[in-house]
Design a protein around this motif. Structure first.
Motif, short mmCIF file in Angstrom:
data_model
loop_
_atom_site.label_atom_id
_atom_site.label_comp_id
_atom_site.label_asym_id
_atom_site.label_seq_id
_atom_site.Cartn_x
_atom_site.Cartn_y
_atom_site.Cartn_z
N ARG A 1 24.26 15.70 36.93
CA ARG A 1 24.39 14.71 35.87
C ARG A 1 24.43 13.34 36.53
O ARG A 1 25.18 13.10 37.46
N ASN A 2 23.60 12.44 36.03
CA ASN A 2 23.61 11.05 36.48
C ASN A 2 23.68 10.19 35.23
O ASN A 2 22.68 9.98 34.55
N ARG A 3 24.88 9.73 34.94
CA ARG A 3 25.14 8.97 33.71
C ARG A 3 24.68 9.77 32.50
O ARG A 3 25.25 10.80 32.20
N ALA A 4 23.64 9.34 31.80
CA ALA A 4 23.18 10.04 30.60
C ALA A 4 22.03 11.00 30.89
O ALA A 4 21.47 11.59 29.98
N GLU A 5 21.69 11.16 32.15
CA GLU A 5 20.57 12.01 32.54
C GLU A 5 21.09 13.33 33.09
O GLU A 5 21.96 13.35 33.96
N PHE A 6 20.55 14.44 32.59
CA PHE A 6 20.94 15.76 33.03
C PHE A 6 19.74 16.44 33.70
O PHE A 6 18.66 16.47 33.12
N LEU A 7 19.96 16.96 34.90
CA LEU A 7 18.87 17.56 35.67
C LEU A 7 19.22 19.01 35.98
O LEU A 7 20.37 19.33 36.27
N THR A 8 18.21 19.86 35.95
CA THR A 8 18.40 21.26 36.29
C THR A 8 17.25 21.73 37.17
O THR A 8 16.09 21.56 36.81
N GLY A 9 17.61 22.31 38.31
CA GLY A 9 16.60 22.91 39.18
C GLY A 9 15.99 21.95 40.18
O GLY A 9 16.11 20.73 40.09
N HIS A 10 15.33 22.55 41.16
CA HIS A 10 14.74 21.79 42.26
C HIS A 10 13.72 20.76 41.81
O HIS A 10 13.71 19.63 42.32
N ALA A 11 12.85 21.11 40.89
CA ALA A 11 11.78 20.19 40.48
C ALA A 11 12.35 18.92 39.88
O ALA A 11 11.93 17.81 40.23
N GLU A 12 13.32 19.04 38.99
CA GLU A 12 13.91 17.86 38.35
C GLU A 12 14.74 17.05 39.36
O GLU A 12 14.72 15.82 39.32
N ILE A 13 15.46 17.72 40.23
CA ILE A 13 16.25 17.03 41.24
C ILE A 13 15.33 16.26 42.19
O ILE A 13 15.57 15.11 42.51
N HIS A 14 14.26 16.91 42.62
CA HIS A 14 13.30 16.26 43.52
C HIS A 14 12.68 15.03 42.86
O HIS A 14 12.58 13.97 43.48
N ALA A 15 12.28 15.18 41.61
CA ALA A 15 11.68 14.05 40.88
C ALA A 15 12.67 12.90 40.74
O ALA A 15 12.32 11.73 40.93
N PHE A 16 13.92 13.21 40.46
CA PHE A 16 14.96 12.20 40.35
C PHE A 16 15.16 11.47 41.68
O PHE A 16 15.19 10.23 41.72
N LEU A 17 15.29 12.22 42.75
CA LEU A 17 15.51 11.60 44.06
C LEU A 17 14.31 10.77 44.48
O LEU A 17 14.46 9.73 45.15
N THR A 18 13.12 11.20 44.13
CA THR A 18 11.91 10.45 44.46
C THR A 18 11.91 9.12 43.71
O THR A 18 11.55 8.08 44.28
N ARG A 19 12.30 9.14 42.44
CA ARG A 19 12.38 7.91 41.64
C ARG A 19 13.40 6.94 42.22
O ARG A 19 13.20 5.73 42.19
N LYS A 20 14.51 7.47 42.66
CA LYS A 20 15.59 6.62 43.16
C LYS A 20 15.22 6.06 44.51
O LYS A 20 15.65 5.13 45.00
#
Length: 63
Positions: free
Chosen positions: A44-63
């Motif tokens: 969970r990052n503020r109002a964003e909820f992530l599940t699984g490797h693909a979403e986590i990877h995409a989030f970290l790439t954006r950041k």
């Protein structure tokens, strides 16, 4: 995929495991950080909820 050191931990191997995790996170490289989490990890990052490797990877790439 197994990443040593593996349990049961001694004080020294526990310190080693923590330092490796810190080094991976501090690399700021999504390709290194993402595999440290399980396939079904939930973040969970503020109002964003992530599940699984693909979403986590995409989030970290954006950041």
């Amino acid at each position: 995929m197994q990443r040593p050191p593996l349990p049961p931990f001694t004080t020294q191997t526990a310190i080693e495991k923590v330092r490796k995790a810190e080094d991976a996170w501090n690399s700021r490289n999504p390709d290194i950080v993402t595999p440290a989490y399980t396939e079904d990890s939930q973040w969970r990052n503020r109002a964003e909820f992530l599940t699984g490797h693909a979403e986590i990877h995409a989030f970290l790439t954006r950041k």
